[in-house]
Design a protein around this motif. Structure first.
Motif, PDB file in Angstrom:
ATOM      1  N   SER A   5       0.835  -1.198   0.000  1.00  0.00           N
ATOM      2  CA  SER A   5       0.000   0.000   0.000  1.00  0.00           C
ATOM      3  C   SER A   5       0.871   1.249   0.000  1.00  0.00           C
ATOM      4  O   SER A   5       2.011   1.225   0.458  1.00  0.00           O
ATOM      5  CB  SER A   5      -0.889  -0.005   1.244  1.00  0.00           C
ATOM      6  N   ARG A   6       0.315   2.304  -0.519  1.00  0.00           N
ATOM      7  CA  ARG A   6       1.003   3.601  -0.487  1.00  0.00           C
ATOM      8  C   ARG A   6       0.617   4.396   0.757  1.00  0.00           C
ATOM      9  O   ARG A   6       1.147   5.473   0.995  1.00  0.00           O
ATOM     10  CB  ARG A   6       0.644   4.409  -1.741  1.00  0.00           C
ATOM     11  N   LEU A   7      -0.344   3.911   1.517  1.00  0.00           N
ATOM     12  CA  LEU A   7      -0.818   4.673   2.670  1.00  0.00           C
ATOM     13  C   LEU A   7       0.184   4.656   3.820  1.00  0.00           C
ATOM     14  O   LEU A   7       0.884   3.666   4.040  1.00  0.00           O
ATOM     15  CB  LEU A   7      -2.158   4.115   3.162  1.00  0.00           C
ATOM     16  N   PHE A   8       0.225   5.757   4.551  1.00  0.00           N
ATOM     17  CA  PHE A   8       0.972   5.847   5.795  1.00  0.00           C
ATOM     18  C   PHE A   8      -0.086   5.923   6.894  1.00  0.00           C
ATOM     19  O   PHE A   8      -0.585   7.004   7.191  1.00  0.00           O
ATOM     20  CB  PHE A   8       1.852   7.101   5.803  1.00  0.00           C
ATOM     21  N   GLY A   9      -0.431   4.779   7.464  1.00  0.00           N
ATOM     22  CA  GLY A   9      -1.603   4.749   8.334  1.00  0.00           C
ATOM     23  C   GLY A   9      -2.803   5.079   7.472  1.00  0.00           C
ATOM     24  O   GLY A   9      -3.057   4.422   6.462  1.00  0.00           O
ATOM     25  N   SER A  10      -3.521   6.146   7.837  1.00  0.00           N
ATOM     26  CA  SER A  10      -4.663   6.558   7.017  1.00  0.00           C
ATOM     27  C   SER A  10      -4.280   7.714   6.101  1.00  0.00           C
ATOM     28  O   SER A  10      -5.133   8.275   5.426  1.00  0.00           O
ATOM     29  CB  SER A  10      -5.814   6.978   7.925  1.00  0.00           C
ATOM     30  N   ARG A  11      -2.989   8.072   6.108  1.00  0.00           N
ATOM     31  CA  ARG A  11      -2.590   9.281   5.378  1.00  0.00           C
ATOM     32  C   ARG A  11      -1.932   8.952   4.038  1.00  0.00           C
ATOM     33  O   ARG A  11      -1.212   7.972   3.906  1.00  0.00           O
ATOM     34  CB  ARG A  11      -1.633  10.111   6.248  1.00  0.00           C
ATOM     35  N   ARG A  12      -2.214   9.833   3.059  1.00  0.00           N
ATOM     36  CA  ARG A  12      -1.593   9.709   1.753  1.00  0.00           C
ATOM     37  C   ARG A  12      -0.366  10.601   1.661  1.00  0.00           C
ATOM     38  O   ARG A  12      -0.357  11.700   2.194  1.00  0.00           O
ATOM     39  CB  ARG A  12      -2.567  10.188   0.666  1.00  0.00           C
ATOM     40  N   LEU A  13       0.640  10.120   0.951  1.00  0.00           N
ATOM     41  CA  LEU A  13       1.761  10.982   0.618  1.00  0.00           C
ATOM     42  C   LEU A  13       1.306  12.047  -0.366  1.00  0.00           C
ATOM     43  O   LEU A  13       0.446  11.802  -1.212  1.00  0.00           O
ATOM     44  CB  LEU A  13       2.882  10.184  -0.052  1.00  0.00           C
ATOM     45  N   THR A  14       1.907  13.208  -0.280  1.00  0.00           N
ATOM     46  CA  THR A  14       1.721  14.241  -1.301  1.00  0.00           C
ATOM     47  C   THR A  14       2.706  13.994  -2.443  1.00  0.00           C
ATOM     48  O   THR A  14       3.868  13.686  -2.206  1.00  0.00           O
ATOM     49  CB  THR A  14       2.006  15.631  -0.696  1.00  0.00           C
ATOM     50  N   MET A  15       2.217  14.063  -3.682  1.00  0.00           N
ATOM     51  CA  MET A  15       3.134  14.033  -4.814  1.00  0.00           C
ATOM     52  C   MET A  15       3.026  15.354  -5.568  1.00  0.00           C
ATOM     53  O   MET A  15       2.017  15.653  -6.197  1.00  0.00           O
ATOM     54  CB  MET A  15       2.811  12.854  -5.749  1.00  0.00           C
ATOM     55  N   PHE A  16       4.068  16.157  -5.454  1.00  0.00           N
ATOM     56  CA  PHE A  16       4.143  17.408  -6.199  1.00  0.00           C
ATOM     57  C   PHE A  16       4.453  17.113  -7.662  1.00  0.00           C
ATOM     58  O   PHE A  16       5.185  16.168  -7.968  1.00  0.00           O
ATOM     59  CB  PHE A  16       5.238  18.302  -5.623  1.00  0.00           C
ATOM     60  N   TYR A  17       3.907  17.918  -8.551  1.00  0.00           N
ATOM     61  CA  TYR A  17       4.246  17.801  -9.975  1.00  0.00           C
ATOM     62  C   TYR A  17       4.294  19.202 -10.566  1.00  0.00           C
ATOM     63  O   TYR A  17       3.682  20.141 -10.035  1.00  0.00           O
ATOM     64  CB  TYR A  17       3.222  16.924 -10.718  1.00  0.00           C
ATOM     65  N   CYS A  18       5.036  19.356 -11.649  1.00  0.00           N
ATOM     66  CA  CYS A  18       5.078  20.652 -12.317  1.00  0.00           C
ATOM     67  C   CYS A  18       5.368  20.447 -13.791  1.00  0.00           C
ATOM     68  O   CYS A  18       5.940  19.434 -14.193  1.00  0.00           O
ATOM     69  CB  CYS A  18       6.118  21.570 -11.672  1.00  0.00           C
ATOM     70  N   GLY A  19       4.952  21.392 -14.594  1.00  0.00           N
ATOM     71  CA  GLY A  19       5.165  21.308 -16.034  1.00  0.00           C
ATOM     72  C   GLY A  19       4.525  22.494 -16.720  1.00  0.00           C
ATOM     73  O   GLY A  19       3.809  23.266 -16.076  1.00  0.00           O
ATOM     74  N   ASP A  20       4.771  22.609 -18.011  1.00  0.00           N
ATOM     75  CA  ASP A  20       4.286  23.775 -18.754  1.00  0.00           C
ATOM     76  C   ASP A  20       3.086  23.456 -19.643  1.00  0.00           C
ATOM     77  O   ASP A  20       2.558  24.343 -20.295  1.00  0.00           O
ATOM     78  CB  ASP A  20       5.429  24.363 -19.601  1.00  0.00           C
ATOM     79  N   ASP A  21       2.657  22.193 -19.692  1.00  0.00           N
ATOM     80  CA  ASP A  21       1.546  21.803 -20.570  1.00  0.00           C
ATOM     81  C   ASP A  21       0.378  21.295 -19.719  1.00  0.00           C
ATOM     82  O   ASP A  21       0.502  20.290 -19.004  1.00  0.00           O
ATOM     83  CB  ASP A  21       2.037  20.715 -21.536  1.00  0.00           C
ATOM     84  N   HIS A  22      -0.741  21.966 -19.801  1.00  0.00           N
ATOM     85  CA  HIS A  22      -1.860  21.656 -18.907  1.00  0.00           C
ATOM     86  C   HIS A  22      -2.438  20.262 -19.141  1.00  0.00           C
ATOM     87  O   HIS A  22      -2.755  19.552 -18.197  1.00  0.00           O
ATOM     88  CB  HIS A  22      -2.948  22.730 -19.034  1.00  0.00           C
TER      89      HIS A  22
END
Lengths: 209, 209
Positions: free
Chosen positions: B136-153
Protein backbone atom coordinates in the motif's frame (compact mmCIF):
# COMPACT_ATOMS: atom_id res chain seq x y z
CA UNK A 1 -3.32 4.30 -21.97
CA UNK A 2 -0.05 2.84 -23.17
CA UNK A 3 2.83 3.88 -20.93
CA UNK A 4 6.49 3.47 -21.86
CA UNK A 5 8.95 3.11 -19.00
CA UNK A 6 12.52 4.18 -19.76
CA UNK A 7 14.65 2.86 -16.95
CA UNK A 8 13.15 -0.17 -15.25
CA UNK A 9 14.97 -0.15 -11.93
CA UNK A 10 13.32 0.20 -8.51
CA UNK A 11 11.35 3.30 -9.47
CA UNK A 12 10.28 2.32 -12.98
CA UNK A 13 9.38 -1.25 -12.02
CA UNK A 14 7.40 -0.17 -8.97
CA UNK A 15 5.33 2.44 -10.78
CA UNK A 16 4.93 0.25 -13.88
CA UNK A 17 3.57 -2.63 -11.80
CA UNK A 18 0.99 -0.38 -10.14
CA UNK A 19 -0.01 1.25 -13.41
CA UNK A 20 -0.30 -2.09 -15.25
CA UNK A 21 -3.57 -2.65 -13.39
CA UNK A 22 -5.17 -0.03 -15.62
CA UNK A 23 -2.77 0.58 -18.50
CA UNK A 24 -0.53 -1.30 -20.93
CA UNK A 25 3.09 -0.93 -19.85
CA UNK A 26 6.24 -1.17 -22.00
CA UNK A 27 9.30 -1.73 -19.78
CA UNK A 28 12.60 -0.68 -21.37
CA UNK A 29 16.19 0.40 -20.81
CA UNK A 30 17.73 -2.25 -18.64
CA UNK A 31 21.18 -3.80 -19.14
CA UNK A 32 19.44 -7.16 -18.78
CA UNK A 33 16.62 -7.79 -21.28
CA UNK A 34 15.67 -11.07 -19.56
CA UNK A 35 14.99 -9.07 -16.40
CA UNK A 36 12.67 -6.78 -18.34
CA UNK A 37 10.78 -9.82 -19.62
CA UNK A 38 10.46 -11.30 -16.13
CA UNK A 39 9.24 -7.96 -14.84
CA UNK A 40 6.65 -7.71 -17.62
CA UNK A 41 5.46 -11.25 -16.88
CA UNK A 42 4.86 -10.32 -13.25
CA UNK A 43 2.47 -7.53 -14.29
CA UNK A 44 -1.14 -7.58 -15.38
CA UNK A 45 -0.60 -5.99 -18.79
CA UNK A 46 3.02 -5.35 -19.73
CA UNK A 47 5.78 -6.28 -22.12
CA UNK A 48 9.52 -5.81 -22.51
CA UNK A 49 10.66 -3.42 -25.23
CA UNK A 50 13.51 -1.26 -26.45
CA UNK A 51 13.26 2.40 -25.49
CA UNK A 52 12.38 3.28 -29.09
CA UNK A 53 9.62 0.66 -29.14
CA UNK A 54 8.31 1.76 -25.76
CA UNK A 55 8.12 5.40 -26.85
CA UNK A 56 6.63 4.64 -30.27
CA UNK A 57 3.86 2.53 -28.71
CA UNK A 58 2.97 4.94 -25.89
CA UNK A 59 1.32 8.30 -25.41
CA UNK A 60 2.86 8.65 -21.94
CA UNK A 61 6.53 7.97 -21.16
CA UNK A 62 8.07 7.69 -17.68
CA UNK A 63 11.74 8.65 -17.60
CA UNK A 64 13.09 6.73 -14.61
CA UNK A 65 16.70 6.10 -15.61
CA UNK A 66 19.56 7.22 -13.36
CA UNK A 67 20.48 10.84 -14.10
CA UNK A 68 23.93 9.90 -15.42
CA UNK A 69 22.33 7.73 -18.12
CA UNK A 70 19.53 10.10 -19.11
CA UNK A 71 21.23 11.55 -22.18
CA UNK A 72 21.97 8.04 -23.45
CA UNK A 73 18.45 6.82 -22.65
CA UNK A 74 16.83 9.71 -24.50
CA UNK A 75 19.09 9.10 -27.51
CA UNK A 76 17.97 5.45 -27.60
CA UNK A 77 14.35 6.48 -27.13
CA UNK A 78 14.27 8.64 -30.26
CA UNK A 79 11.73 11.35 -31.09
CA UNK A 80 9.33 12.36 -28.29
CA UNK A 81 7.23 14.86 -30.18
CA UNK A 82 3.81 15.26 -28.57
CA UNK A 83 4.44 12.63 -25.88
CA UNK A 84 3.74 13.28 -22.22
CA UNK A 85 7.16 12.72 -20.67
CA UNK A 86 7.06 12.22 -16.90
CA UNK A 87 10.45 13.04 -15.48
CA UNK A 88 11.03 11.41 -12.11
CA UNK A 89 14.81 11.67 -12.21
CA UNK A 90 16.94 13.54 -9.72
CA UNK A 91 20.39 14.81 -10.68
CA UNK A 92 22.11 13.01 -7.81
CA UNK A 93 25.84 12.75 -7.41
CA UNK A 94 26.93 9.09 -7.66
CA UNK A 95 27.48 8.86 -3.87
CA UNK A 96 24.05 10.47 -3.13
CA UNK A 97 25.85 13.27 -1.31
CA UNK A 98 24.16 16.04 -3.26
CA UNK A 99 22.77 17.26 -6.54
CA UNK A 100 25.10 17.51 -9.51
CA UNK A 101 23.43 20.64 -10.82
CA UNK A 102 21.26 23.50 -9.71
CA UNK A 103 22.74 24.02 -6.25
CA UNK A 104 25.81 26.06 -5.54
CA UNK A 105 25.41 27.57 -2.08
CA UNK A 106 22.80 28.69 0.45
CA UNK A 107 21.95 31.75 2.50
CA UNK A 108 22.92 29.80 5.63
CA UNK A 109 26.41 29.11 4.35
CA UNK A 110 26.84 32.72 3.22
CA UNK A 111 25.68 33.90 6.64
CA UNK A 112 28.14 31.58 8.38
CA UNK A 113 30.82 33.28 6.31
CA UNK A 114 29.56 36.74 7.32
CA UNK A 115 29.26 35.88 11.04
CA UNK A 116 32.58 34.27 11.96
CA UNK A 117 32.47 32.33 15.22
CA UNK A 118 28.69 32.05 15.26
CA UNK A 119 27.19 28.57 15.51
CA UNK A 120 24.74 28.90 12.67
CA UNK A 121 21.66 26.67 12.63
CA UNK A 122 19.18 26.85 9.76
CA UNK A 123 15.64 26.57 11.08
CA UNK A 124 12.18 28.14 10.98
CA UNK A 125 12.58 28.96 7.29
CA UNK A 126 10.05 26.51 5.83
CA UNK A 127 6.81 27.59 7.56
CA UNK A 128 4.84 30.76 6.82
CA UNK A 129 5.23 33.52 9.42
CA UNK A 130 1.42 33.70 9.65
CA UNK A 131 1.51 30.39 11.47
CA UNK A 132 3.29 32.02 14.41
CA UNK A 133 0.65 34.71 14.70
CA UNK A 134 -2.34 32.39 15.08
CA UNK A 135 -3.69 30.91 18.30
CA UNK A 136 -2.16 27.52 17.68
CA UNK A 137 0.49 25.90 15.55
CA UNK A 138 -1.58 22.72 15.17
CA UNK A 139 -3.17 21.66 11.89
CA UNK A 140 -6.14 19.76 13.29
CA UNK A 141 -4.34 17.29 15.51
CA UNK A 142 -1.16 17.38 13.43
CA UNK A 143 2.07 19.25 14.02
CA UNK A 144 4.11 20.85 11.30
CA UNK A 145 7.56 19.44 10.76
CA UNK A 146 10.38 21.92 11.24
CA UNK A 147 13.62 20.83 9.59
CA UNK A 148 16.86 22.23 10.96
CA UNK A 149 20.53 21.80 10.09
CA UNK A 150 23.88 22.98 11.33
CA UNK A 151 27.42 21.94 12.14
CA UNK A 152 27.38 22.41 15.94
CA UNK A 153 25.61 19.77 17.99
CA UNK A 154 25.04 21.87 21.09
CA UNK A 155 23.64 24.74 19.06
CA UNK A 156 21.30 22.30 17.35
CA UNK A 157 20.12 20.97 20.71
CA UNK A 158 19.22 24.53 21.72
CA UNK A 159 17.27 25.01 18.51
CA UNK A 160 15.42 21.70 19.01
CA UNK A 161 14.21 23.02 22.34
CA UNK A 162 12.93 26.21 20.68
CA UNK A 163 11.23 24.26 17.90
CA UNK A 164 9.43 22.12 20.48
CA UNK A 165 8.44 25.17 22.52
CA UNK A 166 7.04 26.67 19.32
CA UNK A 167 4.75 23.67 18.94
CA UNK A 168 6.51 22.16 15.94
CA UNK A 169 8.07 18.76 15.31
CA UNK A 170 11.89 19.06 14.88
CA UNK A 171 13.67 16.93 12.26
CA UNK A 172 17.46 17.05 11.95
CA UNK A 173 18.47 17.47 8.30
CA UNK A 174 22.21 17.21 9.01
CA UNK A 175 25.05 19.68 8.37
CA UNK A 176 24.60 23.35 7.56
CA UNK A 177 25.08 22.62 3.87
CA UNK A 178 21.67 20.87 3.95
CA UNK A 179 20.29 24.43 3.91
CA UNK A 180 20.73 23.97 0.16
CA UNK A 181 17.67 21.71 0.37
CA UNK A 182 15.77 23.59 3.08
CA UNK A 183 15.85 26.95 1.29
CA UNK A 184 14.38 25.54 -1.95
CA UNK A 185 11.73 23.84 0.22
CA UNK A 186 10.79 27.27 1.53
CA UNK A 187 10.65 28.50 -2.05
CA UNK A 188 8.33 25.60 -2.89
CA UNK A 189 6.02 26.65 -0.04
CA UNK A 190 6.02 30.25 -1.31
CA UNK A 191 5.32 29.02 -4.83
CA UNK A 192 2.37 26.97 -3.53
CA UNK A 193 1.08 29.61 -1.14
CA UNK A 194 1.32 32.63 -3.41
CA UNK A 195 2.17 31.40 -6.93
CA UNK A 196 -0.51 28.69 -6.84
CA UNK A 197 -2.87 30.63 -4.53
CA UNK A 198 -3.04 27.98 -1.81
CA UNK A 199 -2.56 30.65 0.87
CA UNK A 200 -0.37 30.53 3.95
CA UNK A 201 -2.32 27.99 5.99
CA UNK A 202 -0.36 25.14 4.49
CA UNK A 203 2.70 23.36 5.81
CA UNK A 204 4.96 20.36 5.52
CA UNK A 205 4.56 17.26 7.64
CA UNK A 206 7.12 14.47 7.41
CA UNK A 207 5.26 11.21 7.89
CA UNK A 208 6.61 7.77 8.84
CA UNK A 209 5.33 4.24 8.74
CA UNK B 1 17.55 31.94 27.90
CA UNK B 2 18.00 35.41 26.45
CA UNK B 3 17.13 35.49 22.77
CA UNK B 4 18.03 38.36 20.44
CA UNK B 5 15.81 38.86 17.40
CA UNK B 6 17.44 40.59 14.44
CA UNK B 7 14.66 41.59 12.09
CA UNK B 8 11.32 41.99 13.86
CA UNK B 9 8.89 41.64 10.97
CA UNK B 10 6.19 38.97 10.66
CA UNK B 11 8.61 36.11 11.30
CA UNK B 12 10.69 37.62 14.10
CA UNK B 13 7.71 39.10 15.92
CA UNK B 14 5.70 35.86 15.72
CA UNK B 15 8.48 33.65 17.03
CA UNK B 16 9.59 36.21 19.61
CA UNK B 17 6.08 36.45 21.03
CA UNK B 18 5.81 32.67 21.40
CA UNK B 19 9.27 32.37 22.91
CA UNK B 20 8.70 35.23 25.36
CA UNK B 21 6.54 32.86 27.40
CA UNK B 22 9.72 31.08 28.50
CA UNK B 23 12.62 33.33 27.57
CA UNK B 24 13.67 36.98 27.64
CA UNK B 25 13.42 38.45 24.15
CA UNK B 26 15.32 41.40 22.67
CA UNK B 27 13.58 42.68 19.54
CA UNK B 28 15.82 44.62 17.17
CA UNK B 29 16.43 45.80 13.61
CA UNK B 30 13.29 47.60 12.59
CA UNK B 31 13.13 50.91 10.73
CA UNK B 32 10.66 51.99 13.41
CA UNK B 33 11.96 51.80 17.00
CA UNK B 34 8.51 52.73 18.40
CA UNK B 35 7.12 49.62 16.71
CA UNK B 36 9.78 47.50 18.42
CA UNK B 37 8.78 48.98 21.76
CA UNK B 38 5.08 48.30 21.16
CA UNK B 39 5.92 44.76 20.13
CA UNK B 40 7.99 44.21 23.28
CA UNK B 41 5.15 45.59 25.44
CA UNK B 42 2.76 43.03 23.95
CA UNK B 43 5.00 40.17 25.09
CA UNK B 44 5.45 38.50 28.43
CA UNK B 45 9.18 39.20 28.81
CA UNK B 46 10.68 41.34 26.06
CA UNK B 47 12.33 44.64 25.30
CA UNK B 48 13.34 46.73 22.30
CA UNK B 49 17.04 46.96 21.54
CA UNK B 50 19.62 47.74 18.90
CA UNK B 51 21.01 44.70 17.09
CA UNK B 52 24.31 45.09 18.95
CA UNK B 53 22.48 45.23 22.32
CA UNK B 54 20.29 42.27 21.40
CA UNK B 55 23.31 40.15 20.46
CA UNK B 56 25.43 41.22 23.44
CA UNK B 57 22.61 40.32 25.87
CA UNK B 58 21.72 36.96 24.34
CA UNK B 59 23.16 33.48 23.98
CA UNK B 60 20.79 32.71 21.12
CA UNK B 61 20.16 35.03 18.15
CA UNK B 62 17.40 34.67 15.57
CA UNK B 63 18.31 36.17 12.20
CA UNK B 64 14.93 37.02 10.67
CA UNK B 65 15.75 40.03 8.51
CA UNK B 66 14.95 40.01 4.78
CA UNK B 67 17.78 38.43 2.82
CA UNK B 68 18.65 41.70 1.06
CA UNK B 69 19.33 43.36 4.43
CA UNK B 70 21.23 40.49 6.06
CA UNK B 71 24.73 41.85 5.40
CA UNK B 72 23.73 45.20 6.88
CA UNK B 73 21.96 43.59 9.84
CA UNK B 74 24.98 41.45 10.69
CA UNK B 75 27.25 44.49 10.46
CA UNK B 76 25.04 46.32 12.94
CA UNK B 77 24.87 43.28 15.18
CA UNK B 78 28.63 43.08 15.65
CA UNK B 79 30.64 40.07 16.85
CA UNK B 80 28.75 36.76 17.11
CA UNK B 81 31.50 34.61 18.52
CA UNK B 82 30.10 31.60 20.38
CA UNK B 83 26.47 32.64 19.84
CA UNK B 84 23.86 30.21 18.56
CA UNK B 85 22.68 31.98 15.41
CA UNK B 86 19.37 30.66 14.09
CA UNK B 87 19.10 31.52 10.42
CA UNK B 88 15.51 31.54 9.22
CA UNK B 89 16.16 33.66 6.14
CA UNK B 90 15.52 32.61 2.58
CA UNK B 91 17.42 34.22 -0.28
CA UNK B 92 14.25 35.23 -2.12
CA UNK B 93 14.18 37.47 -5.14
CA UNK B 94 12.31 40.71 -4.35
CA UNK B 95 9.22 39.56 -6.30
CA UNK B 96 9.23 36.12 -4.58
CA UNK B 97 9.63 34.50 -8.00
CA UNK B 98 12.64 32.46 -7.01
CA UNK B 99 15.84 32.20 -5.01
CA UNK B 100 18.61 34.69 -5.69
CA UNK B 101 21.33 32.14 -5.16
CA UNK B 102 21.90 28.43 -5.14
CA UNK B 103 19.63 27.48 -8.02
CA UNK B 104 20.62 27.61 -11.65
CA UNK B 105 18.72 24.85 -13.45
CA UNK B 106 17.10 21.45 -12.93
CA UNK B 107 17.20 17.98 -14.43
CA UNK B 108 13.66 18.54 -15.73
CA UNK B 109 14.64 21.63 -17.66
CA UNK B 110 17.75 19.93 -19.06
CA UNK B 111 15.60 16.97 -20.10
CA UNK B 112 13.10 19.27 -21.81
CA UNK B 113 16.05 20.59 -23.80
CA UNK B 114 17.18 17.06 -24.69
CA UNK B 115 13.68 15.86 -25.70
CA UNK B 116 12.36 18.55 -28.05
CA UNK B 117 8.61 18.41 -28.53
CA UNK B 118 7.99 16.32 -25.42
CA UNK B 119 5.54 17.70 -22.85
CA UNK B 120 7.73 17.23 -19.82
CA UNK B 121 6.09 16.94 -16.39
CA UNK B 122 8.21 16.56 -13.27
CA UNK B 123 6.60 14.08 -10.90
CA UNK B 124 7.24 10.98 -8.77
CA UNK B 125 10.70 12.25 -7.85
CA UNK B 126 10.12 13.02 -4.17
CA UNK B 127 9.04 9.63 -2.80
CA UNK B 128 11.29 6.62 -2.27
CA UNK B 129 10.94 3.88 -4.89
CA UNK B 130 10.46 1.37 -2.04
CA UNK B 131 7.03 2.89 -1.47
CA UNK B 132 5.87 1.59 -4.86
CA UNK B 133 6.97 -1.94 -4.02
CA UNK B 134 4.95 -2.32 -0.82
CA UNK B 135 1.36 -3.50 -0.50
CA UNK B 136 0.00 0.00 0.00
CA UNK B 137 1.00 3.60 -0.49
CA UNK B 138 -0.82 4.67 2.67
CA UNK B 139 0.97 5.85 5.80
CA UNK B 140 -1.60 4.75 8.33
CA UNK B 141 -4.66 6.56 7.02
CA UNK B 142 -2.59 9.28 5.38
CA UNK B 143 -1.59 9.71 1.75
CA UNK B 144 1.76 10.98 0.62
CA UNK B 145 1.72 14.24 -1.30
CA UNK B 146 3.13 14.03 -4.81
CA UNK B 147 4.14 17.41 -6.20
CA UNK B 148 4.25 17.80 -9.97
CA UNK B 149 5.08 20.65 -12.32
CA UNK B 150 5.17 21.31 -16.03
CA UNK B 151 4.29 23.78 -18.75
CA UNK B 152 1.55 21.80 -20.57
CA UNK B 153 -1.86 21.66 -18.91
CA UNK B 154 -3.13 18.56 -20.69
CA UNK B 155 0.05 16.65 -19.92
CA UNK B 156 -0.30 17.65 -16.28
CA UNK B 157 -3.92 16.40 -16.23
CA UNK B 158 -2.67 13.02 -17.44
CA UNK B 159 -0.06 12.93 -14.72
CA UNK B 160 -2.62 13.85 -12.06
CA UNK B 161 -4.61 10.80 -13.10
CA UNK B 162 -1.53 8.59 -12.72
CA UNK B 163 -0.67 10.09 -9.35
CA UNK B 164 -4.19 9.37 -8.10
CA UNK B 165 -4.10 5.84 -9.49
CA UNK B 166 -0.82 5.35 -7.65
CA UNK B 167 -2.54 6.18 -4.39
CA UNK B 168 -0.88 9.55 -3.85
CA UNK B 169 -2.23 13.06 -3.37
CA UNK B 170 -1.31 15.31 -6.34
CA UNK B 171 -0.30 18.94 -5.73
CA UNK B 172 0.43 21.25 -8.66
CA UNK B 173 3.69 23.13 -8.07
CA UNK B 174 3.38 25.24 -11.24
CA UNK B 175 5.67 25.52 -14.28
CA UNK B 176 8.46 23.10 -15.14
CA UNK B 177 11.01 25.48 -13.62
CA UNK B 178 9.52 24.58 -10.21
CA UNK B 179 11.53 21.37 -10.60
CA UNK B 180 14.29 23.55 -9.14
CA UNK B 181 12.44 23.16 -5.83
CA UNK B 182 11.20 19.59 -6.29
CA UNK B 183 14.63 18.14 -7.01
CA UNK B 184 16.21 19.61 -3.86
CA UNK B 185 13.19 18.25 -1.95
CA UNK B 186 14.08 14.80 -3.23
CA UNK B 187 17.64 15.41 -2.10
CA UNK B 188 16.33 16.36 1.35
CA UNK B 189 14.44 13.05 1.49
CA UNK B 190 17.59 11.15 0.50
CA UNK B 191 19.58 13.07 3.08
CA UNK B 192 17.01 12.14 5.77
CA UNK B 193 16.55 8.55 4.61
CA UNK B 194 20.18 7.62 4.11
CA UNK B 195 22.34 10.46 5.49
CA UNK B 196 20.36 10.66 8.74
CA UNK B 197 19.41 6.95 8.79
CA UNK B 198 15.65 7.49 8.89
CA UNK B 199 15.16 4.82 6.21
CA UNK B 200 12.88 4.90 3.20
CA UNK B 201 9.52 4.58 4.96
CA UNK B 202 9.23 8.34 5.27
CA UNK B 203 7.46 10.80 3.03
CA UNK B 204 6.15 14.31 2.63
CA UNK B 205 2.56 15.28 3.37
CA UNK B 206 1.38 18.79 2.63
CA UNK B 207 -1.16 19.69 5.30
CA UNK B 208 -3.81 22.42 5.27
CA UNK B 209 -5.99 24.10 7.83
Amino acid sequence: MNIGIIGSGRMGSGLGKIWSKRHRIYFSYSRDYAKLKALAHSCLDAQAATPAEAVAASEVVLLSAPWTTVADALREAGPMDGKVLIDCTNPLLPDLSGLSLGLTTSAAEEIAGMAPGAKVVKAFNTAFAEIYHGESRLFGSRRLTMFYCGDDHQAKATVVRLILETGLDPIDAGPLAAARYLEPLAMLMIQLGYGMDMGSNIGISLIHR
